[in-house]
Scaffold this active site. Structure first.
Site, short mmCIF file in Angstrom:
data_model
loop_
_atom_site.label_atom_id
_atom_site.label_comp_id
_atom_site.label_asym_id
_atom_site.label_seq_id
_atom_site.Cartn_x
_atom_site.Cartn_y
_atom_site.Cartn_z
N SER A 1 0.79 -1.23 0.00
CA SER A 1 0.00 0.00 0.00
C SER A 1 0.82 1.28 0.00
CB SER A 1 -0.96 0.00 1.20
OG SER A 1 -1.99 -0.92 0.98
N HIS B 1 3.91 5.91 5.15
CA HIS B 1 2.91 4.95 4.65
C HIS B 1 3.51 3.57 4.74
CE1 HIS B 1 -0.66 3.47 2.70
NE2 HIS B 1 -1.11 4.70 2.56
N GLY C 1 2.79 -0.85 3.93
CA GLY C 1 2.11 -1.73 2.99
C GLY C 1 2.33 -3.18 3.36
N GLY D 1 2.47 -11.96 2.83
CA GLY D 1 3.73 -12.32 3.46
C GLY D 1 4.86 -11.34 3.25
#
Length: 442
Positions: free
Chosen positions: A62, A288, A290, A294
């Site tokens: 992300s 940020h 993400g 895995g």
């Protein structure tokens, strides 16, 4: 004051930290005083033993959303969009379940996670160049987690919709627009979105419980929300462009806080345009993270110091690992103290937990809260297209105050925070993992 920086120390230190937190392999890049330093430790895949190197590609998940937000902002600066542009003005056929939201949701709502659109629809719409368009068409059945603009709830679907807006305005598929708008202007040689491109490099494999994950990556339709693979130095170069005019004439617009986050203890206190906005000892921090299958990525930037850190990992206790890296590295580089993760209070706090029992549910996730021996217990289950990719998890929630709780999965070193709150009108919500999940029964 920052301590004396010894860049060479991190060649060994990264290896020590991955061993401590059970991470198979990791890469680290940071910008300090205008110079980028790169490190790697461990392996890309425990089944093959291929060594991680600084130029290895990991899934940044992300963190991709900051790139997609930057694509939109480039179009805004070019006069082709505004943040207040309704999605329906660009995509006339756009629909979600709520007809009013279909007409009025704007790009601002999508980029600040305030649309209320149920955001964890993971849908494989094929590998064709129309996959994002087909995904957006499938959003017609998505319900509202909350009323438009009423609160913050992390929304993958919203960024895929934003990515399709980019496609429509540029006339290019999202992957091609990304290359034209960001990758090529910055000269990034190790940033790709499709597996056939990643295969030309050293690519990391995700791991669950120390073994390779059953699937390498997400479906292509999720591209604008989380499909970039990159080396850590390329991610640092992208963030560095936000310190100047490398991509945008006014990148600071993306830093301005737009909405408060109901649970400020997880990722940060506020959200900007794409970026998480926080402060450490009064200093602005943009970040940020993400997570894919895995794999886990984290990017931080402290603009007033010109300091940027990116750490990428392929399994293990990644959240605690990344926090440990940030705590040690930012203290060393710029003398700032990274806030500790929220944990149970020293003295037990008593509150009425019965009021929070019940089922909380949104697209892709069901949270069942029960009371066991006077303690609030959470059963967390993935539903929908990703059901079965991870086993349901269980943990007790320990009160910090009347609305804030922390819980820890068995064997994990780090605590997760959860905040109970109500929207105007009184509907109860649980804000956990950056998402607002409404109470549906109990």
């Amino acid at each position: 004051m920052a301590t004396a920086v010894d860049p060479g120390r991190w060649h060994a230190r990264l290896g020590e930290l991955i061993a401590e937190y059970g991470v198979p392999g990791a890469t680290l890049a940071y910008l300090h005083e205008g110079e980028v330093h790169e490190y790697a430790a461990g392996v890309l895949n425990v089944a093959t033993g291929v060594e991680a190197t600084p130029d290895s590609l990991f899934q940044i998940g992300s963190v991709t959303k900051v790139w997609t937000a930057t694509q939109v902002m480039r179009l805004v600066e070019a006069g082709k969009l505004t943040l207040d542009t309704p999605v329906s003005a660009v995509l006339p056929d756009f629909r979600v379940a709520d007809p009013e939201v279909s007409k009025t949701v704007t790009l601002w709502h999508l980029l600040t996670h305030t649309s209320g659109i149920d955001g964890d629809l993971f849908l494989d719409t094929g590998r064709g160049d129309d996959c994002v368009a087909r995904y957006v068409a499938a959003c017609a059945e998505l319900r509202q987690n909350h009323p438009l603009g009423a609160t913050h709830s992390y929304c993958n679907s919203g960024f895929i919709i934003a990515g399709h807006v980019v496609e429509r305005v540029t006339g290019k598929v999202w992957d091609a627009a990304l290359r034209e708008q960001i990758v090529e202007p910055l000269g990034l040689t190790h940033t790709w979105t499709l597996p056939e491109d990643v295969l030309r490099f050293r690519g990391a494999m995700g791991h669950h419980n120390g073994a390779p994950a059953p699937t390498w990556g997400l479906m292509r339709s999720c591209g604008p929300a989380g499909l970039i693979c990159a080396r850590a130095a390329d991610v640092v170069a992208f963030a560095r462009a936000h310190l100047g005019d490398g991509l945008l004439a006014a990148p600071r617009v993306m830093w301005e806080p737009q909405v408060d986050v109901p649970n400020p203890h997880a990722l940060g206190k506020q959200w900007g345009i794409g970026w998480v906005v926080d402060d450490w000892e009064g200093r602005l921090v943009l970040s940020h993270g993400g997570n894919t299958i895995g794999q886990s990525a984290m990017l931080w930037m402290v603009p007033d110091a010109g300091a940027i850190v990116c750490v990428l990992a392929n399994g293990g206790y990644t959240s605690a690992f990344q926090h440990a890296v940030a705590t040690e590295l930012f203290g060393e580089l710029i003398g700032v103290t990274v806030p500790p993760m929220l944990a149970p209070p020293a003295e037990p706090y008593e509150t009425d937990v019965e009021r929070y029992a019940g089922v909380y549910e949104r697209e892709g996730n069901r949270l069942t809260l029960t009371v066991r021996d006077g303690r609030l217990h959470l059963h967390d289950e993935i539903t929908g297209a990703l059901a079965g990719t991870e086993e349901p998890t269980e943990m007790d929630l320990v009160p910090v105050n009347d609305t804030t709780f922390v819980g820890r999965l068995e064997g994990r070193p780090n605590w997760m925070s959860a905040v109970f709150y109500e929207l105007p009108g009184g509907r109860p919500y649980l804000h956990l993992a950056a998402r607002a999940t409404p109470k549906v029964s109990g």
